[in-house]
Design a protein around this motif. Structure first.
Motif, PDB file in Angstrom:
ATOM      1  N   VAL A  50      15.639  -5.728   0.245  1.00 45.57           N
ATOM      2  CA  VAL A  50      14.595  -4.706   0.177  1.00 45.57           C
ATOM      3  C   VAL A  50      13.267  -5.314  -0.263  1.00 45.57           C
ATOM      4  N   GLN A  51      13.305  -6.307  -1.162  1.00 39.78           N
ATOM      5  CA  GLN A  51      12.054  -6.941  -1.594  1.00 39.78           C
ATOM      6  C   GLN A  51      11.462  -7.785  -0.471  1.00 39.78           C
ATOM      7  N   TRP A  52      12.327  -8.487   0.267  1.00 39.17           N
ATOM      8  CA  TRP A  52      11.830  -9.296   1.385  1.00 39.17           C
ATOM      9  C   TRP A  52      11.146  -8.407   2.416  1.00 39.17           C
ATOM     10  N   LEU A  53      11.753  -7.268   2.714  1.00 39.56           N
ATOM     11  CA  LEU A  53      11.147  -6.346   3.670  1.00 39.56           C
ATOM     12  C   LEU A  53       9.832  -5.788   3.137  1.00 39.56           C
ATOM     13  N   THR A  54       9.775  -5.532   1.841  1.00 35.99           N
ATOM     14  CA  THR A  54       8.564  -4.976   1.233  1.00 35.99           C
ATOM     15  C   THR A  54       7.442  -6.002   1.204  1.00 35.99           C
ATOM     16  N   ASP A  55       7.781  -7.251   0.879  1.00 37.05           N
ATOM     17  CA  ASP A  55       6.771  -8.297   0.710  1.00 37.05           C
ATOM     18  C   ASP A  55       6.270  -8.870   2.030  1.00 37.05           C
ATOM     19  N   SER A  56       7.082  -8.809   3.075  1.00 43.64           N
ATOM     20  CA  SER A  56       6.753  -9.501   4.320  1.00 43.64           C
ATOM     21  C   SER A  56       5.684  -8.752   5.112  1.00 43.64           C
ATOM     22  N   ALA A  57       4.798  -9.527   5.725  1.00 45.12           N
ATOM     23  CA  ALA A  57       3.819  -8.927   6.631  1.00 45.12           C
ATOM     24  C   ALA A  57       4.538  -8.382   7.858  1.00 45.12           C
ATOM     25  N   ALA A  58       3.913  -7.430   8.520  1.00 39.79           N
ATOM     26  CA  ALA A  58       4.529  -6.821   9.701  1.00 39.79           C
ATOM     27  C   ALA A  58       4.784  -7.880  10.775  1.00 39.79           C
ATOM     28  N   ALA A  59       5.951  -7.810  11.389  1.00 39.87           N
ATOM     29  CA  ALA A  59       6.289  -8.744  12.465  1.00 39.87           C
ATOM     30  C   ALA A  59       5.542  -8.354  13.734  1.00 39.87           C
ATOM     31  N   THR A  60       4.953  -9.339  14.402  1.00 35.33           N
ATOM     32  CA  THR A  60       4.266  -9.057  15.662  1.00 35.33           C
ATOM     33  C   THR A  60       5.228  -9.124  16.846  1.00 35.33           C
ATOM     34  N   GLU A  61       6.240  -9.997  16.754  1.00 33.08           N
ATOM     35  CA  GLU A  61       7.267 -10.086  17.788  1.00 33.08           C
ATOM     36  C   GLU A  61       8.601 -10.382  17.112  1.00 33.08           C
ATOM     37  N   VAL A  62       9.659  -9.812  17.671  1.00 39.46           N
ATOM     38  CA  VAL A  62      10.990  -9.933  17.074  1.00 39.46           C
ATOM     39  C   VAL A  62      11.996 -10.246  18.173  1.00 39.46           C
ATOM     40  N   GLY A  63      12.935 -11.128  17.861  1.00 42.13           N
ATOM     41  CA  GLY A  63      13.987 -11.440  18.818  1.00 42.13           C
ATOM     42  C   GLY A  63      15.324 -11.578  18.125  1.00 42.13           C
TER      43      GLY A  63
END
Length: 252
Positions: A50-63
């Protein structure tokens, strides 16, 4: 009662990264019945998912990649071995920064009460997007490949007269055919075609796992090998379709 169909953890996480929302809800959906997930961002930097998701910038592309040994994989070498061992990984691009996130799953408990400890490892890699563009087709192609792959495998099994299952496997396969994905584990408003491909691919992979438990009526090693080859092809098509449905690339 029809069982709930399962998606790999990397597929679930990719879907949630593609639909930014409440990190707590995303975490609960990805974790399911696992113990709380953690993410290793560096040598001494381990945080809750949950912290990683909160801290991370929005992903521009995902695979997503769902590799098996012996197949080409759209994962750069620093992470390709771990991804193949895990059988799955998440591919993330944030601007020019590209990473691979690999889950390591440790099972504990009994068959009746299993548990899972999951640690994700973030690995900085060269740009994975060119390989993903080459290997991941469109949803239309994935859906068509699912239909064709199932038809070809069925024809091969019937031709060998080894499409018979044990009574227990036949009952389980019948229930899986009616199975569905759990809505609470998916983001809101997943497009109809994407959901259809994910559901069909998850159903096919579940059937392959059940069918692989016995020889399905094969009477010699050659028939058993041909049956196994047909089932592997169904699984390959299903994995590729599932990866396509969880991948969002800028195709402009």
């Amino acid at each position: 009662m029809a069982p709930a169909l399962e998606l790999p953890r990397s597929v679930l996480l990719a879907l949630w990264l593609s639909a930014p929302g409440d990190p707590r809800r995303a975490t609960l959906a990805v974790q399911g019945e696992d113990e709380p997930h953690v993410v290793r961002r560096g040598d001494d930097d381990v945080v809750p998912l949950v912290q990683w998701l909160t801290d991370s910038a929005a992903a521009t592309e995902v695979g997503v990649a769902l590799p098996v040994p012996g197949e080409p994989v759209a994962v750069p070498p620093p992470a390709s071995g771990e991804a193949t061992e895990a059988g799955e990984c998440l591919l993330v691009a944030r601007g020019d920064t590209t990473t691979v996130v690999v889950p390591r799953v440790e099972r504990f408990g009994s068959d009746l009460e299993p548990g899972h400890l999951v640690r994700w490892t973030v690995v900085g890699v060269a740009d994975w997007r060119p390989a993903a563009h080459a290997q991941v087709g469109s949803l239309e192609e994935a859906e068509r490949a699912l239909r064709d792959g199932l038809r070809q495998a069925t024809e091969a099994l019937v031709g060998l007269d080894v499409a018979r299952w044990s009574a227990d496997a036949a009952d389980e396969i019948a229930r899986v055919r009616d199975g569905a994905l759990t809505p609470s584990r998916l983001p809101d408003r997943v497009e109809g075609q994407r959901l259809r491909v994910l559901t069909s691919a998850a159903r096919l992979r579940a059937i392959v796992r059940l069918a692989a438990r016995d020889d399905g009526g094969a009477v010699n090693l050659w028939q058993a090998d041909q049956r196994a080859t047909a089932l592997r092809e169904v699984d390959r098509v299903a994995r590729r379709a599932m990866a396509a449905a969880a991948t969002r690339l800028d195709r402009g």
